[in-house]
Design a protein around this motif. Structure first.
Motif, PDB file in Angstrom:
ATOM      1  N   ARG A 128       0.922  20.398  -6.420  1.00  0.00           N
ATOM      2  CA  ARG A 128       2.364  20.580  -6.581  1.00  0.00           C
ATOM      3  C   ARG A 128       2.749  20.538  -8.065  1.00  0.00           C
ATOM      4  O   ARG A 128       3.484  21.390  -8.554  1.00  0.00           O
ATOM      5  CB  ARG A 128       3.097  19.465  -5.802  1.00  0.00           C
ATOM      6  CG  ARG A 128       4.596  19.498  -5.907  1.00  0.00           C
ATOM      7  CD  ARG A 128       5.148  20.612  -5.046  1.00  0.00           C
ATOM      8  NE  ARG A 128       6.562  20.837  -5.256  1.00  0.00           N
ATOM      9  CZ  ARG A 128       7.070  21.612  -6.202  1.00  0.00           C
ATOM     10  NH1 ARG A 128       6.268  22.231  -7.052  1.00  0.00           N
ATOM     11  NH2 ARG A 128       8.362  21.772  -6.312  1.00  0.00           N
ATOM     12  N   ILE A 129       2.245  19.531  -8.778  1.00  0.00           N
ATOM     13  CA  ILE A 129       2.709  19.288 -10.145  1.00  0.00           C
ATOM     14  C   ILE A 129       1.921  20.126 -11.160  1.00  0.00           C
ATOM     15  O   ILE A 129       2.504  20.781 -12.006  1.00  0.00           O
ATOM     16  CB  ILE A 129       2.604  17.776 -10.473  1.00  0.00           C
ATOM     17  CG1 ILE A 129       3.585  17.009  -9.583  1.00  0.00           C
ATOM     18  CG2 ILE A 129       2.881  17.502 -11.951  1.00  0.00           C
ATOM     19  CD1 ILE A 129       3.317  15.529  -9.481  1.00  0.00           C
ATOM     20  N   PHE A 130       0.593  20.114 -11.035  1.00  0.00           N
ATOM     21  CA  PHE A 130      -0.228  20.780 -12.063  1.00  0.00           C
ATOM     22  C   PHE A 130      -0.375  22.276 -11.802  1.00  0.00           C
ATOM     23  O   PHE A 130      -0.281  23.092 -12.714  1.00  0.00           O
ATOM     24  CB  PHE A 130      -1.607  20.113 -12.129  1.00  0.00           C
ATOM     25  CG  PHE A 130      -2.491  20.663 -13.206  1.00  0.00           C
ATOM     26  CD1 PHE A 130      -2.277  20.328 -14.548  1.00  0.00           C
ATOM     27  CD2 PHE A 130      -3.541  21.526 -12.903  1.00  0.00           C
ATOM     28  CE1 PHE A 130      -3.092  20.846 -15.553  1.00  0.00           C
ATOM     29  CE2 PHE A 130      -4.360  22.044 -13.906  1.00  0.00           C
ATOM     30  CZ  PHE A 130      -4.121  21.699 -15.229  1.00  0.00           C
TER      31      PHE A 130
ATOM     32  N   ALA B 267      -3.082  12.480  -3.259  1.00  0.00           N
ATOM     33  CA  ALA B 267      -3.085  12.730  -4.707  1.00  0.00           C
ATOM     34  C   ALA B 267      -3.393  14.200  -4.985  1.00  0.00           C
ATOM     35  O   ALA B 267      -2.773  14.835  -5.859  1.00  0.00           O
ATOM     36  CB  ALA B 267      -4.116  11.829  -5.391  1.00  0.00           C
ATOM     37  N   ALA B 268      -4.347  14.783  -4.210  1.00  0.00           N
ATOM     38  CA  ALA B 268      -4.718  16.192  -4.415  1.00  0.00           C
ATOM     39  C   ALA B 268      -3.524  17.102  -4.114  1.00  0.00           C
ATOM     40  O   ALA B 268      -3.250  18.057  -4.855  1.00  0.00           O
ATOM     41  CB  ALA B 268      -5.901  16.556  -3.514  1.00  0.00           C
ATOM     42  N   VAL B 269      -2.797  16.775  -3.050  1.00  0.00           N
ATOM     43  CA  VAL B 269      -1.631  17.583  -2.680  1.00  0.00           C
ATOM     44  C   VAL B 269      -0.587  17.556  -3.807  1.00  0.00           C
ATOM     45  O   VAL B 269       0.002  18.584  -4.166  1.00  0.00           O
ATOM     46  CB  VAL B 269      -1.056  17.061  -1.339  1.00  0.00           C
ATOM     47  CG1 VAL B 269       0.325  17.634  -1.102  1.00  0.00           C
ATOM     48  CG2 VAL B 269      -1.986  17.408  -0.183  1.00  0.00           C
TER      49      VAL B 269
ATOM     50  N   PHE C 183     -12.231   2.716   3.842  1.00  0.00           N
ATOM     51  CA  PHE C 183     -12.748   3.972   3.306  1.00  0.00           C
ATOM     52  C   PHE C 183     -11.776   5.124   3.628  1.00  0.00           C
ATOM     53  O   PHE C 183     -11.472   5.962   2.771  1.00  0.00           O
ATOM     54  CB  PHE C 183     -14.129   4.220   3.927  1.00  0.00           C
ATOM     55  CG  PHE C 183     -14.866   5.357   3.304  1.00  0.00           C
ATOM     56  CD1 PHE C 183     -15.259   5.307   1.979  1.00  0.00           C
ATOM     57  CD2 PHE C 183     -15.164   6.494   4.040  1.00  0.00           C
ATOM     58  CE1 PHE C 183     -15.931   6.369   1.393  1.00  0.00           C
ATOM     59  CE2 PHE C 183     -15.833   7.553   3.468  1.00  0.00           C
ATOM     60  CZ  PHE C 183     -16.220   7.488   2.142  1.00  0.00           C
ATOM     61  N   LEU C 184     -11.260   5.094   4.855  1.00  0.00           N
ATOM     62  CA  LEU C 184     -10.306   6.129   5.283  1.00  0.00           C
ATOM     63  C   LEU C 184      -9.048   6.097   4.410  1.00  0.00           C
ATOM     64  O   LEU C 184      -8.536   7.145   3.997  1.00  0.00           O
ATOM     65  CB  LEU C 184      -9.943   5.889   6.752  1.00  0.00           C
ATOM     66  CG  LEU C 184      -9.097   6.926   7.480  1.00  0.00           C
ATOM     67  CD1 LEU C 184      -9.744   8.308   7.436  1.00  0.00           C
ATOM     68  CD2 LEU C 184      -8.880   6.504   8.923  1.00  0.00           C
ATOM     69  N   ILE C 185      -8.561   4.899   4.123  1.00  0.00           N
ATOM     70  CA  ILE C 185      -7.368   4.788   3.272  1.00  0.00           C
ATOM     71  C   ILE C 185      -7.650   5.426   1.909  1.00  0.00           C
ATOM     72  O   ILE C 185      -6.807   6.146   1.368  1.00  0.00           O
ATOM     73  CB  ILE C 185      -6.969   3.301   3.070  1.00  0.00           C
ATOM     74  CG1 ILE C 185      -6.434   2.728   4.375  1.00  0.00           C
ATOM     75  CG2 ILE C 185      -5.908   3.172   1.984  1.00  0.00           C
ATOM     76  CD1 ILE C 185      -6.051   1.278   4.282  1.00  0.00           C
ATOM     77  N   ALA C 186      -8.856   5.156   1.373  1.00  0.00           N
ATOM     78  CA  ALA C 186      -9.204   5.721   0.059  1.00  0.00           C
ATOM     79  C   ALA C 186      -9.221   7.254   0.132  1.00  0.00           C
ATOM     80  O   ALA C 186      -8.661   7.941  -0.740  1.00  0.00           O
ATOM     81  CB  ALA C 186     -10.560   5.187  -0.391  1.00  0.00           C
ATOM     82  N   VAL C 187      -9.838   7.789   1.190  1.00  0.00           N
ATOM     83  CA  VAL C 187      -9.934   9.256   1.317  1.00  0.00           C
ATOM     84  C   VAL C 187      -8.536   9.862   1.488  1.00  0.00           C
ATOM     85  O   VAL C 187      -8.207  10.890   0.871  1.00  0.00           O
ATOM     86  CB  VAL C 187     -10.866   9.633   2.497  1.00  0.00           C
ATOM     87  CG1 VAL C 187     -10.789  11.121   2.811  1.00  0.00           C
ATOM     88  CG2 VAL C 187     -12.298   9.238   2.173  1.00  0.00           C
ATOM     89  N   ILE C 188      -7.702   9.217   2.290  1.00  0.00           N
ATOM     90  CA  ILE C 188      -6.337   9.742   2.486  1.00  0.00           C
ATOM     91  C   ILE C 188      -5.534   9.631   1.180  1.00  0.00           C
ATOM     92  O   ILE C 188      -4.746  10.520   0.847  1.00  0.00           O
ATOM     93  CB  ILE C 188      -5.639   9.021   3.658  1.00  0.00           C
ATOM     94  CG1 ILE C 188      -6.297   9.462   4.964  1.00  0.00           C
ATOM     95  CG2 ILE C 188      -4.148   9.329   3.683  1.00  0.00           C
ATOM     96  CD1 ILE C 188      -5.813   8.734   6.193  1.00  0.00           C
ATOM     97  N   GLY C 189      -5.786   8.565   0.422  1.00  0.00           N
ATOM     98  CA  GLY C 189      -5.137   8.426  -0.885  1.00  0.00           C
ATOM     99  C   GLY C 189      -5.510   9.599  -1.785  1.00  0.00           C
ATOM    100  O   GLY C 189      -4.648  10.199  -2.445  1.00  0.00           O
ATOM    101  N   ILE C 190      -6.803   9.955  -1.789  1.00  0.00           N
ATOM    102  CA  ILE C 190      -7.263  11.101  -2.602  1.00  0.00           C
ATOM    103  C   ILE C 190      -6.614  12.389  -2.085  1.00  0.00           C
ATOM    104  O   ILE C 190      -6.175  13.248  -2.863  1.00  0.00           O
ATOM    105  CB  ILE C 190      -8.811  11.209  -2.555  1.00  0.00           C
ATOM    106  CG1 ILE C 190      -9.430   9.994  -3.251  1.00  0.00           C
ATOM    107  CG2 ILE C 190      -9.295  12.506  -3.188  1.00  0.00           C
ATOM    108  CD1 ILE C 190     -10.931   9.852  -3.054  1.00  0.00           C
ATOM    109  N   HIS C 191      -6.529  12.509  -0.746  1.00  0.00           N
ATOM    110  CA  HIS C 191      -5.900  13.700  -0.128  1.00  0.00           C
ATOM    111  C   HIS C 191      -4.454  13.854  -0.612  1.00  0.00           C
ATOM    112  O   HIS C 191      -4.046  14.936  -1.047  1.00  0.00           O
ATOM    113  CB  HIS C 191      -5.967  13.542   1.392  1.00  0.00           C
ATOM    114  CG  HIS C 191      -5.090  14.469   2.171  1.00  0.00           C
ATOM    115  ND1 HIS C 191      -5.207  15.839   2.106  1.00  0.00           N
ATOM    116  CD2 HIS C 191      -4.073  14.235   3.040  1.00  0.00           C
ATOM    117  CE1 HIS C 191      -4.308  16.398   2.899  1.00  0.00           C
ATOM    118  NE2 HIS C 191      -3.598  15.436   3.477  1.00  0.00           N
TER     119      HIS C 191
END
Ligand code: HEM
Length: 224
Positions: free
Chosen positions: A171-173, A165-167, A155-163
């Protein structure tokens, strides 16, 4: 360190905490999943993570303005209002964590703390490596907590993945480079941004808190 375009936003303790947590996370992951016989390293990276997270929680009450929970944990209405601005291709007008980022910080700190606390009571698959507090509970309870520790990690990996991705979304959008800010502590001033009065807590205070937390963690794992 303030110029016309840049303003200091993150103090050194927050940045050291962040990149230290990233390092501990990667070492913990690698030592548990990719390498054999690395559980000793896994235990030590867990203790380091516990020290960092406890330090960061205290720093959230005693640290610099932008590090404090009172500065970035906002009510649901502000969060909803902020969510409606996400589709605009413009950087956030918040100097520190925006309302979404603020709640993400709370969630990540809670998950990291849960992860390391369950680790203290866990036993590895072979049964030969045990967390330092596992002897305080029954073998069955330790096995159950180990299973929770393992699921919580996914679950932590998923949340960090979202974190992450959000960063990159920022940056990009939204053309908002949050990553550089978390490295050098400064960020661009955006027209329309409200610049609150920021107070930066001294490094001596951070060092004292860190040492007290580290000693507490050592006592917890060595003398129980
Ligand atoms: C791998 C594990 C990671 C963990 C556990 C983690 C955790 C966190 C936490 C707890 C915060 C809040 C910082 C604070 O206020 O103390 C944060 C913020 C931040 N992280 Fe990470 N992070 C990770 C990886 C990364 C990576 C790889 C990047 C860069 C690509 C990154 C970029 C950032 C940025 C830019 C912020 C500030 C966001 C904002 O301005 O609101 N993080 N992270």
């Amino acid at each position: 360190m303030q110029t016309k375009q840049h303003i200091k936003v993150w103090d050194l303790p927050v940045r050291l905490f962040h990149w230290g947590a990233v390092a501990c996370f990667l070492v913990s992951w690698a030592s548990a999943s990719w390498f054999d016989n690395a559980m000793e390293i896994h235990l030590y990276s867990g203790y380091a993570m516990l020290t960092l997270v406890l330090f960061r929680i205290i720093w959230g009450f005693a640290g610099s303005t932008t590090a404090r929970f009172s500065n970035f944990v906002r009510d649901p209405r502000s969060l909803a209002a902020y969510a409606r601005t996400l589709r605009h291709r413009a950087p956030s007008l918040y100097l520190g964590h925006n309302p979404g980022g603020g709640w993400a910080v709370v969630i990540m700190l809670a998950l990291l703390l849960f992860q390391v606390l369950t680790g203290l009571f866990s036993t590895d698959d072979s049964g030969s490596v045990r967390g330092p507090l596992a002897h305080l509970i029954s073998d069955d309870a330790s096995d159950t907590i180990s299973a929770i520790h393992s699921v919580a990690f996914d679950f932590l990996i998923a949340v960090i993945g979202i974190h992450i991705a959000a960063v990159f979304f920022y940056r990009i959008f939204k053309h908002d480079n949050l990553i550089t800010a978390m490295i050098n502590g400064t960020r661009n001033i955006i027209p329309g941004m409200t610049i609150p009065e920021l107070r930066f807590a001294g490094l001596r205070r951070a060092a004292i808190i860190f040492i007290l937390v580290a000693v507490t963690v050592i006592v917890l794992i060595r003398f129980n």
